[in-house]
Design a protein around this motif. Sequence first.
Motif, PDB file in Angstrom:
ATOM      1  N   LEU A   1      -4.589  -0.528   7.246  1.00 27.84           N
ATOM      2  CA  LEU A   1      -4.321   0.600   6.354  1.00 27.84           C
ATOM      3  C   LEU A   1      -4.630   1.948   6.990  1.00 27.84           C
TER       4      LEU A   1
ATOM      5  N   THR B   1       2.662   1.609  -3.808  1.00 28.99           N
ATOM      6  CA  THR B   1       1.933   1.942  -5.037  1.00 28.99           C
ATOM      7  C   THR B   1       0.482   2.306  -4.741  1.00 28.99           C
ATOM      8  N   ALA B   2       0.004   3.309  -5.463  1.00 29.04           N
ATOM      9  CA  ALA B   2      -1.403   3.695  -5.370  1.00 29.04           C
ATOM     10  C   ALA B   2      -2.135   3.398  -6.666  1.00 29.04           C
ATOM     11  N   THR B   3      -1.456   2.734  -7.597  1.00 24.70           N
ATOM     12  CA  THR B   3      -2.051   2.492  -8.912  1.00 24.70           C
ATOM     13  C   THR B   3      -2.138   1.014  -9.281  1.00 24.70           C
TER      14      THR B   3
ATOM     15  N   ILE C   1      -7.400   3.259   8.128  1.00 26.91           N
ATOM     16  CA  ILE C   1      -8.594   3.891   7.565  1.00 26.91           C
ATOM     17  C   ILE C   1      -9.634   4.041   8.675  1.00 26.91           C
TER      18      ILE C   1
ATOM     19  N   THR D   1     -11.917   0.008   1.042  1.00 25.80           N
ATOM     20  CA  THR D   1     -10.698   0.800   1.203  1.00 25.80           C
ATOM     21  C   THR D   1     -10.759   2.121   0.435  1.00 25.80           C
ATOM     22  N   GLY D   2     -11.490   2.141  -0.682  1.00 31.20           N
ATOM     23  CA  GLY D   2     -11.513   3.348  -1.502  1.00 31.20           C
ATOM     24  C   GLY D   2     -10.202   3.590  -2.237  1.00 31.20           C
ATOM     25  N   THR D   3      -9.334   2.582  -2.266  1.00 28.54           N
ATOM     26  CA  THR D   3      -8.030   2.714  -2.922  1.00 28.54           C
ATOM     27  C   THR D   3      -7.846   1.566  -3.913  1.00 28.54           C
ATOM     28  N   ASN D   4      -6.613   1.311  -4.287  1.00 28.65           N
ATOM     29  CA  ASN D   4      -6.291   0.213  -5.207  1.00 28.65           C
ATOM     30  C   ASN D   4      -6.207  -1.133  -4.499  1.00 28.65           C
TER      31      ASN D   4
ATOM     32  N   SER E   1       0.826  -1.207   0.000  1.00 26.08           N
ATOM     33  CA  SER E   1       0.000   0.000   0.000  1.00 26.08           C
ATOM     34  C   SER E   1       0.861   1.258   0.000  1.00 26.08           C
TER      35      SER E   1
ATOM     36  N   THR F   1      -7.840  -4.367  -2.417  1.00 22.53           N
ATOM     37  CA  THR F   1      -9.017  -5.171  -2.091  1.00 22.53           C
ATOM     38  C   THR F   1      -8.515  -6.475  -1.466  1.00 22.53           C
TER      39      THR F   1
END
Length: 222
Positions: A108, A91-93, A110, A117-120, A88, A122
């Motif tokens: 994370l 990388t965010a992509t 959060i 997560t709202g991010t990359n 995490s 899962t």
Amino acid sequence: EAAPAAESDASGKTFKVGVCQLIQHDALDAATQGFVDALKEEFGDNVEIDVQNAQGESTTCATIVTGFVSNGYDLIMANATPALQAVSAATATIPVVGVSISHYGTALSIDPWTGKTGTNVTGVSDLAPLDQQADQIVEIFPEARKVAILYCSSEANSEYQASVIEEELHKKNIETQRFTFSDTNDIAAVTGSACDYADVIYIPTDNTAATYTETINNVAIV
């Protein structure tokens, strides 16, 4: 009706997938193997999978995933919390799939945790029903008055579980104390201290503790 199998990339691209596993352990090994088998079944020769093990070192997780990112991998699987945290941060992509994770919100950072997560990132969770575990402790050890909670300090999800199980045990008028080890070198000493304090030792879903169960058991039975 089962969904049709995904077709390989029209250009014949071979997908590169990196797997970062925190430590060698039967449960984590099985999770990695299941992931690898599923990808091979789906994509066959169109996927290359690079499996690397950090041998229990969080810093090694960071080194491994930095290599995955630098090499432009298409997907990264993080097996256990420190591996997920390392990916995490790296990388965010690139899409990330987590396994052997108890609580993503804690792993994370959060807050508030809504379940996404709202991010990359899962994945799947292995969080146990902690209230029921507290009930089991009372059922199996009705005379217990002190419970030591033993886990690795680098496992954020273990700390989350410790907080929840403490609350549940306190409701039952059972005293608790946390005993944390930082690495494999101090497991035996910390376990000894936990044994001196407690009637029962509770270990949350902690990958490092699980790997060294025999060490913990050898101290506890003396």
